[in-house]
Design a protein around this motif. Sequence first.
Motif, PDB file in Angstrom:
ATOM      1  N   LEU A  12       0.823  -1.219   0.000  1.00  0.00           N
ATOM      2  CA  LEU A  12       0.000   0.000   0.000  1.00  0.00           C
ATOM      3  C   LEU A  12       0.854   1.265   0.000  1.00  0.00           C
ATOM      4  CD1 LEU A  12      -2.871  -1.097   2.383  1.00  0.00           C
ATOM      5  CD2 LEU A  12      -3.050  -0.572  -0.064  1.00  0.00           C
ATOM      6  N   VAL A  15       1.437   1.917  -3.488  1.00  0.00           N
ATOM      7  CA  VAL A  15       0.216   2.446  -4.103  1.00  0.00           C
ATOM      8  C   VAL A  15       0.088   3.939  -3.819  1.00  0.00           C
ATOM      9  CG1 VAL A  15      -2.313   2.368  -4.044  1.00  0.00           C
ATOM     10  CG2 VAL A  15      -1.001   0.228  -4.087  1.00  0.00           C
ATOM     11  N   TRP A  16       0.255   4.327  -2.535  1.00  0.00           N
ATOM     12  CA  TRP A  16       0.066   5.759  -2.247  1.00  0.00           C
ATOM     13  C   TRP A  16       1.181   6.613  -2.826  1.00  0.00           C
ATOM     14  CZ3 TRP A  16       3.649   8.424   0.482  1.00  0.00           C
ATOM     15  CH2 TRP A  16       4.283   7.861   1.584  1.00  0.00           C
ATOM     16  N   ALA A  19       0.287   6.943  -6.499  1.00  0.00           N
ATOM     17  CA  ALA A  19      -0.892   7.808  -6.635  1.00  0.00           C
ATOM     18  C   ALA A  19      -0.538   9.267  -6.358  1.00  0.00           C
ATOM     19  CB  ALA A  19      -2.004   7.342  -5.695  1.00  0.00           C
ATOM     20  N   SER A  23      -1.214  12.337  -8.889  1.00  0.00           N
ATOM     21  CA  SER A  23      -2.236  13.319  -8.499  1.00  0.00           C
ATOM     22  C   SER A  23      -1.913  14.729  -8.976  1.00  0.00           C
ATOM     23  CB  SER A  23      -2.399  13.336  -6.976  1.00  0.00           C
ATOM     24  OG  SER A  23      -1.322  14.010  -6.355  1.00  0.00           O
ATOM     25  N   TRP A  30      -9.157  11.240  -8.615  1.00  0.00           N
ATOM     26  CA  TRP A  30      -9.028   9.829  -8.272  1.00  0.00           C
ATOM     27  C   TRP A  30      -7.640   9.444  -7.790  1.00  0.00           C
ATOM     28  CZ3 TRP A  30     -13.143   8.149  -6.539  1.00  0.00           C
ATOM     29  CH2 TRP A  30     -14.363   8.513  -7.071  1.00  0.00           C
ATOM     30  N   PRO A  31      -6.579   9.954  -8.376  1.00  0.00           N
ATOM     31  CA  PRO A  31      -5.273   9.659  -7.762  1.00  0.00           C
ATOM     32  C   PRO A  31      -5.159  10.240  -6.352  1.00  0.00           C
ATOM     33  CG  PRO A  31      -4.979  10.355 -10.023  1.00  0.00           C
ATOM     34  CD  PRO A  31      -6.425  10.594  -9.693  1.00  0.00           C
ATOM     35  N   SER A  32      -5.784  11.388  -6.104  1.00  0.00           N
ATOM     36  CA  SER A  32      -5.742  11.989  -4.769  1.00  0.00           C
ATOM     37  C   SER A  32      -6.520  11.149  -3.761  1.00  0.00           C
ATOM     38  CB  SER A  32      -6.313  13.413  -4.805  1.00  0.00           C
ATOM     39  OG  SER A  32      -5.542  14.236  -5.657  1.00  0.00           O
ATOM     40  N   VAL A  33      -7.684  10.651  -4.178  1.00  0.00           N
ATOM     41  CA  VAL A  33      -8.489   9.787  -3.306  1.00  0.00           C
ATOM     42  C   VAL A  33      -7.743   8.482  -3.034  1.00  0.00           C
ATOM     43  CG1 VAL A  33     -10.618   8.424  -3.174  1.00  0.00           C
ATOM     44  CG2 VAL A  33     -10.693  10.793  -3.983  1.00  0.00           C
ATOM     45  N   THR A  34      -7.175   7.904  -4.080  1.00  0.00           N
ATOM     46  CA  THR A  34      -6.397   6.673  -3.927  1.00  0.00           C
ATOM     47  C   THR A  34      -5.245   6.890  -2.962  1.00  0.00           C
ATOM     48  OG1 THR A  34      -6.977   5.958  -6.155  1.00  0.00           O
ATOM     49  CG2 THR A  34      -5.040   4.930  -5.158  1.00  0.00           C
ATOM     50  N   VAL A  37      -6.674   7.079   0.773  1.00  0.00           N
ATOM     51  CA  VAL A  37      -7.139   5.783   1.277  1.00  0.00           C
ATOM     52  C   VAL A  37      -5.955   4.839   1.509  1.00  0.00           C
ATOM     53  CG1 VAL A  37      -8.495   3.724   0.701  1.00  0.00           C
ATOM     54  CG2 VAL A  37      -9.432   6.009   0.265  1.00  0.00           C
ATOM     55  N   ALA A  38      -5.048   4.763   0.537  1.00  0.00           N
ATOM     56  CA  ALA A  38      -3.892   3.870   0.660  1.00  0.00           C
ATOM     57  C   ALA A  38      -2.961   4.322   1.782  1.00  0.00           C
ATOM     58  CB  ALA A  38      -3.140   3.786  -0.665  1.00  0.00           C
TER      59      ALA A  38
END
Length: 106
Positions: A12, A15-16, A19, A23, A30-34, A37-38
């Motif tokens: 993760l 992932v972040w 992302a 972003s 969506w990259p910012s949200v990902t 969350v990650a």
Amino acid sequence: MSWIILIASGVLEAVWATALGKSEGFTKLWPSVTFGVALVASMAGLAWAMRDISTGTAYAVWVGVGVSLTVGYAMLSGDEAFSIVRMLLIIGLVGCVVGLKLVGHE
């Protein structure tokens, strides 16, 4: 179980980190949200794993997994140049992370 959670948290982290780069300074939704969350999930998993794994070892493994996957993905996607030397260094990093697991004292 702590080691599984720690490795998943390292994934993760990759992932972040990816992302965050995509972003474009939090200007893409969506990259910012990902990223958000990650990031939360990654930190929560790291904190959970640190209940059973020493801080130094857990942090080194978490970063090692995250860095390896982030750089590997960047090379596969063409965002970073591929080279044999880079790949060997990443393999060495993974080897060191495995070594920390093998010599750890829980």
